[in-house]
Design a protein around this motif. Structure first.
Motif, PDB file in Angstrom:
ATOM      1  N   UNK A  50     -32.955 -37.455  -8.697  1.00 21.05           N
ATOM      2  CA  UNK A  50     -33.444 -36.704  -7.538  1.00 21.05           C
ATOM      3  C   UNK A  50     -32.412 -35.668  -7.071  1.00 21.05           C
ATOM      4  N   UNK A  51     -31.139 -35.916  -7.324  1.00 24.97           N
ATOM      5  CA  UNK A  51     -30.122 -34.910  -7.019  1.00 24.97           C
ATOM      6  C   UNK A  51     -30.197 -33.763  -8.020  1.00 24.97           C
ATOM      7  N   UNK A  52     -30.419 -34.081  -9.286  1.00 27.18           N
ATOM      8  CA  UNK A  52     -30.520 -33.066 -10.337  1.00 27.18           C
ATOM      9  C   UNK A  52     -31.713 -32.147 -10.064  1.00 27.18           C
ATOM     10  N   UNK A  53     -32.797 -32.707  -9.528  1.00 29.09           N
ATOM     11  CA  UNK A  53     -34.002 -31.921  -9.232  1.00 29.09           C
ATOM     12  C   UNK A  53     -33.736 -30.833  -8.194  1.00 29.09           C
ATOM     13  N   UNK A  54     -32.678 -30.948  -7.414  1.00 21.70           N
ATOM     14  CA  UNK A  54     -32.358 -29.959  -6.387  1.00 21.70           C
ATOM     15  C   UNK A  54     -31.557 -28.778  -6.932  1.00 21.70           C
ATOM     16  N   UNK A  55     -31.077 -28.887  -8.159  1.00 21.51           N
ATOM     17  CA  UNK A  55     -30.243 -27.825  -8.729  1.00 21.51           C
ATOM     18  C   UNK A  55     -31.091 -26.656  -9.212  1.00 21.51           C
ATOM     19  N   UNK A  56     -30.594 -25.433  -8.985  1.00 22.05           N
ATOM     20  CA  UNK A  56     -31.243 -24.206  -9.445  1.00 22.05           C
ATOM     21  C   UNK A  56     -30.193 -23.280 -10.041  1.00 22.05           C
ATOM     22  N   UNK A  57     -30.572 -22.559 -11.059  1.00 22.99           N
ATOM     23  CA  UNK A  57     -29.668 -21.554 -11.641  1.00 22.99           C
ATOM     24  C   UNK A  57     -29.339 -20.527 -10.561  1.00 22.99           C
ATOM     25  N   UNK A  58     -28.073 -20.152 -10.494  1.00 16.36           N
ATOM     26  CA  UNK A  58     -27.650 -19.179  -9.505  1.00 16.36           C
ATOM     27  C   UNK A  58     -27.041 -19.786  -8.251  1.00 16.36           C
ATOM     28  N   UNK A 104     -22.811 -32.591 -17.221  1.00 16.83           N
ATOM     29  CA  UNK A 104     -21.902 -31.453 -17.312  1.00 16.83           C
ATOM     30  C   UNK A 104     -22.588 -30.243 -16.696  1.00 16.83           C
ATOM     31  N   UNK A 105     -21.890 -29.597 -15.783  1.00 18.38           N
ATOM     32  CA  UNK A 105     -22.416 -28.443 -15.060  1.00 18.38           C
ATOM     33  C   UNK A 105     -21.589 -27.227 -15.460  1.00 18.38           C
ATOM     34  N   UNK A 106     -22.254 -26.161 -15.884  1.00 17.17           N
ATOM     35  CA  UNK A 106     -21.576 -24.946 -16.340  1.00 17.17           C
ATOM     36  C   UNK A 106     -21.839 -23.799 -15.362  1.00 17.17           C
ATOM     37  N   UNK A 107     -20.796 -23.024 -15.115  1.00 16.31           N
ATOM     38  CA  UNK A 107     -20.897 -21.871 -14.233  1.00 16.31           C
ATOM     39  C   UNK A 107     -20.595 -20.596 -15.014  1.00 16.31           C
ATOM     40  N   UNK A 108     -21.268 -19.524 -14.638  1.00 19.38           N
ATOM     41  CA  UNK A 108     -20.970 -18.186 -15.136  1.00 19.38           C
ATOM     42  C   UNK A 108     -20.479 -17.411 -13.930  1.00 19.38           C
ATOM     43  N   UNK A 109     -19.197 -17.155 -13.892  1.00 14.24           N
ATOM     44  CA  UNK A 109     -18.622 -16.568 -12.688  1.00 14.24           C
ATOM     45  C   UNK A 109     -18.570 -17.651 -11.619  1.00 14.24           C
ATOM     46  N   UNK A 110     -19.241 -17.392 -10.513  1.00 14.77           N
ATOM     47  CA  UNK A 110     -19.285 -18.382  -9.432  1.00 14.77           C
ATOM     48  C   UNK A 110     -20.686 -18.959  -9.273  1.00 14.77           C
ATOM     49  N   UNK A 111     -21.572 -18.719 -10.247  1.00 13.94           N
ATOM     50  CA  UNK A 111     -22.971 -19.153 -10.142  1.00 13.94           C
ATOM     51  C   UNK A 111     -23.306 -20.189 -11.220  1.00 13.94           C
ATOM     52  N   UNK A 112     -24.133 -21.144 -10.866  1.00 17.84           N
ATOM     53  CA  UNK A 112     -24.562 -22.194 -11.794  1.00 17.84           C
ATOM     54  C   UNK A 112     -25.399 -21.585 -12.910  1.00 17.84           C
ATOM     55  N   UNK A 113     -25.051 -21.893 -14.154  1.00 21.99           N
ATOM     56  CA  UNK A 113     -25.795 -21.312 -15.280  1.00 21.99           C
ATOM     57  C   UNK A 113     -26.557 -22.356 -16.095  1.00 21.99           C
ATOM     58  N   UNK A 114     -25.988 -23.570 -16.274  1.00 22.30           N
ATOM     59  CA  UNK A 114     -26.705 -24.586 -17.052  1.00 22.30           C
ATOM     60  C   UNK A 114     -26.217 -25.984 -16.686  1.00 22.30           C
ATOM     61  N   UNK A 115     -27.058 -26.948 -17.043  1.00 26.33           N
ATOM     62  CA  UNK A 115     -26.782 -28.362 -16.789  1.00 26.33           C
ATOM     63  C   UNK A 115     -27.180 -29.128 -18.040  1.00 26.33           C
ATOM     64  N   UNK A 116     -26.326 -30.058 -18.489  1.00 26.68           N
ATOM     65  CA  UNK A 116     -26.710 -30.914 -19.611  1.00 26.68           C
ATOM     66  C   UNK A 116     -26.034 -32.270 -19.483  1.00 26.68           C
ATOM     67  N   UNK A 117     -26.514 -33.211 -20.262  1.00 24.34           N
ATOM     68  CA  UNK A 117     -25.970 -34.572 -20.218  1.00 24.34           C
ATOM     69  C   UNK A 117     -27.082 -35.588 -20.332  1.00 24.34           C
ATOM     70  N   UNK A 118     -26.908 -36.722 -19.680  1.00 18.13           N
ATOM     71  CA  UNK A 118     -27.874 -37.816 -19.749  1.00 18.13           C
ATOM     72  C   UNK A 118     -29.079 -37.622 -18.841  1.00 18.13           C
ATOM     73  N   UNK A 119     -29.072 -36.579 -18.034  1.00 16.19           N
ATOM     74  CA  UNK A 119     -30.181 -36.307 -17.130  1.00 16.19           C
ATOM     75  C   UNK A 119     -30.894 -35.042 -17.593  1.00 16.19           C
ATOM     76  N   UNK A 120     -32.226 -35.045 -17.615  1.00 20.51           N
ATOM     77  CA  UNK A 120     -32.929 -33.819 -17.995  1.00 20.51           C
ATOM     78  C   UNK A 120     -32.833 -32.785 -16.877  1.00 20.51           C
ATOM     79  N   UNK A 121     -32.729 -31.530 -17.272  1.00 18.43           N
ATOM     80  CA  UNK A 121     -32.700 -30.447 -16.280  1.00 18.43           C
ATOM     81  C   UNK A 121     -34.070 -30.370 -15.613  1.00 18.43           C
ATOM     82  N   UNK A 122     -34.114 -30.015 -14.342  1.00 15.19           N
ATOM     83  CA  UNK A 122     -35.406 -29.922 -13.664  1.00 15.19           C
ATOM     84  C   UNK A 122     -36.255 -28.778 -14.228  1.00 15.19           C
ATOM     85  N   UNK A 123     -37.552 -28.931 -14.149  1.00 15.62           N
ATOM     86  CA  UNK A 123     -38.470 -27.890 -14.656  1.00 15.62           C
ATOM     87  C   UNK A 123     -38.315 -26.610 -13.852  1.00 15.62           C
ATOM     88  N   UNK A 124     -37.932 -26.743 -12.598  1.00 11.96           N
ATOM     89  CA  UNK A 124     -37.803 -25.575 -11.730  1.00 11.96           C
ATOM     90  C   UNK A 124     -36.367 -25.028 -11.719  1.00 11.96           C
TER      91      UNK A 124
END
Length: 112
Positions: free
Chosen positions: A36-44, A87-107
């Motif tokens: 449910x925490x992962x579902x709150x993440x958005x690119x940017x 694992x959370x990846x940033x491009x500059x100061x913005x979130x760019x991707x998420x990977x690991x044991x949790x699926x990225x949210x559809x949104x």
């Protein structure tokens, strides 16, 4: 003499029987992250926003600040340990991707 031998053998047997009944506590370590925490993440999202949602990362690379690692390790009693990583990846100061044991949210790629 017989009483001492009987007493020692009885105590030894009792000690051997109870030695297998040792309680082992649960040992949680790291960042507990739920889907449910992962579902709150958005690119940017900014680093501050990600830290607000997930908490402080367990590991940050001292030489490359663009990757945060969230690791959770749980050993319940005598069971095999469970390990979850994110694992959370940033491009500059913005979130760019998420990977690991949790699926990225559809949104994830939807605008904020």
């Amino acid at each position: 003499m017989r009483i001492k031998f009987l007493l020692v053998s009885t105590l030894s047997a009792a000690l051997l029987m109870t030695s297998g009944c040792v309680y082992r506590i649960d040992v949680p370590q790291g960042n507990f992250v739920e889907q449910k925490q992962i579902e709150q993440l958005r690119a940017g999202m900014t680093r501050e926003q990600v830290a607000y949602v997930l908490g402080s990362p367990m590991v940050q690379d001292a030489f490359d600040n663009s990757t945060w690692h969230y690791v959770y390790y749980l050993r319940e009693g005598w069971n095999e340990p469970k390990r979850k990583t994110l694992t959370v990846h940033f491009a500059g100061d913005k979130l760019s991707s998420v990977n690991g044991d949790f699926p990225a949210p559809k949104s994830f790629n939807m605008p904020l």
